[in-house]
Design a protein around this motif. Structure first.
Motif, PDB file in Angstrom:
ATOM      1  N   THR A 195      53.849 -25.707  40.427  1.00  0.00           N
ATOM      2  CA  THR A 195      54.406 -25.056  39.238  1.00  0.00           C
ATOM      3  C   THR A 195      53.613 -23.807  38.859  1.00  0.00           C
ATOM      4  OG1 THR A 195      53.068 -26.277  37.623  1.00  0.00           O
ATOM      5  CG2 THR A 195      55.161 -27.304  38.338  1.00  0.00           C
ATOM      6  N   GLU A 201      52.867 -23.093  35.802  1.00  0.00           N
ATOM      7  CA  GLU A 201      51.920 -23.507  34.765  1.00  0.00           C
ATOM      8  C   GLU A 201      50.575 -23.905  35.367  1.00  0.00           C
ATOM      9  OE1 GLU A 201      55.044 -24.562  34.994  1.00  0.00           O
ATOM     10  OE2 GLU A 201      56.014 -24.242  33.047  1.00  0.00           O
ATOM     11  N   SER A 202      50.614 -24.605  36.491  1.00  0.00           N
ATOM     12  CA  SER A 202      49.355 -25.052  37.106  1.00  0.00           C
ATOM     13  C   SER A 202      48.540 -23.872  37.619  1.00  0.00           C
ATOM     14  CB  SER A 202      49.624 -26.041  38.245  1.00  0.00           C
ATOM     15  OG  SER A 202      50.107 -25.365  39.393  1.00  0.00           O
ATOM     16  N   LYS A 261      48.463 -20.872  36.257  1.00  0.00           N
ATOM     17  CA  LYS A 261      48.076 -19.965  35.175  1.00  0.00           C
ATOM     18  C   LYS A 261      46.796 -20.378  34.452  1.00  0.00           C
ATOM     19  CE  LYS A 261      52.566 -18.059  33.961  1.00  0.00           C
ATOM     20  NZ  LYS A 261      53.582 -17.938  32.908  1.00  0.00           N
ATOM     21  N   THR A 321      52.314 -28.951  26.025  1.00  0.00           N
ATOM     22  CA  THR A 321      52.380 -27.652  26.713  1.00  0.00           C
ATOM     23  C   THR A 321      51.068 -26.869  26.578  1.00  0.00           C
ATOM     24  OG1 THR A 321      53.352 -26.631  24.754  1.00  0.00           O
ATOM     25  CG2 THR A 321      54.883 -27.466  26.443  1.00  0.00           C
ATOM     26  N   ARG A 357      47.262 -25.467  27.413  1.00  0.00           N
ATOM     27  CA  ARG A 357      46.448 -25.099  28.563  1.00  0.00           C
ATOM     28  C   ARG A 357      45.446 -26.207  28.852  1.00  0.00           C
ATOM     29  NH1 ARG A 357      46.549 -19.971  30.301  1.00  0.00           N
ATOM     30  NH2 ARG A 357      44.347 -19.936  30.856  1.00  0.00           N
ATOM     31  N   TYR A 374      47.253 -28.801  30.911  1.00  0.00           N
ATOM     32  CA  TYR A 374      47.535 -28.254  32.235  1.00  0.00           C
ATOM     33  C   TYR A 374      46.266 -28.198  33.095  1.00  0.00           C
ATOM     34  CZ  TYR A 374      52.079 -26.769  30.356  1.00  0.00           C
ATOM     35  OH  TYR A 374      53.331 -26.738  29.796  1.00  0.00           O
TER      36      TYR A 374
END
Length: 114
Positions: free
Chosen positions: A31, A33-34, A36, A98, A100, A103
């Protein structure tokens, strides 16, 4: 003289903090997200945590008899990171899904929402 590592205890500690499967890790690491989150060393394109996540997925697939000292060292690093990072989480529970923070933990194999 340092005591010899107890690989069985390291394995148990690793299993206690890593609550994602290898398949879940693979899916997560694909993803955006991972990719970032996390610290990137100068000149690197992948964060330390993302690279660790790829190794964690490999460790989860490995037979214990195939693990070496470097694998156990990485497992100790994972346990220490997850324990330390869990204590730094957001105080607003509605932001956790959601965040950081979540994540980053997921890159290290731990989903705090599980």
């Amino acid at each position: 003289m340092p005591l010899k590592d107890d690989h069985e205890q390291v394995w148990k500690n690793f299993q206690a903090v890593v609550n994602m499967t290898a398949a879940e890790m693979d899916e997560w690491l694909d993803t955006e997200e991972s990719r970032k989150v996390g610290f990137k060393r100068p000149g690197e394109t992948e964060s330390v945590g993302h690279a660790s996540g790829r190794r964690i997925a490999q460790l989860l697939r490995a037979r214990k008899s195939d693990l070496d000292g470097g694998d156990y060292a990485h497992m100790r690093k994972v346990v220490a990171f997850v324990k330390r990072h869990r204590g730094q989480g957001p105080h607003d529970e509605f932001k956790i899904p959601t965040s950081r923070w979540r994540y980053s933990l997921m890159n290290w194999g731990h989903d705090p929402l599980k």
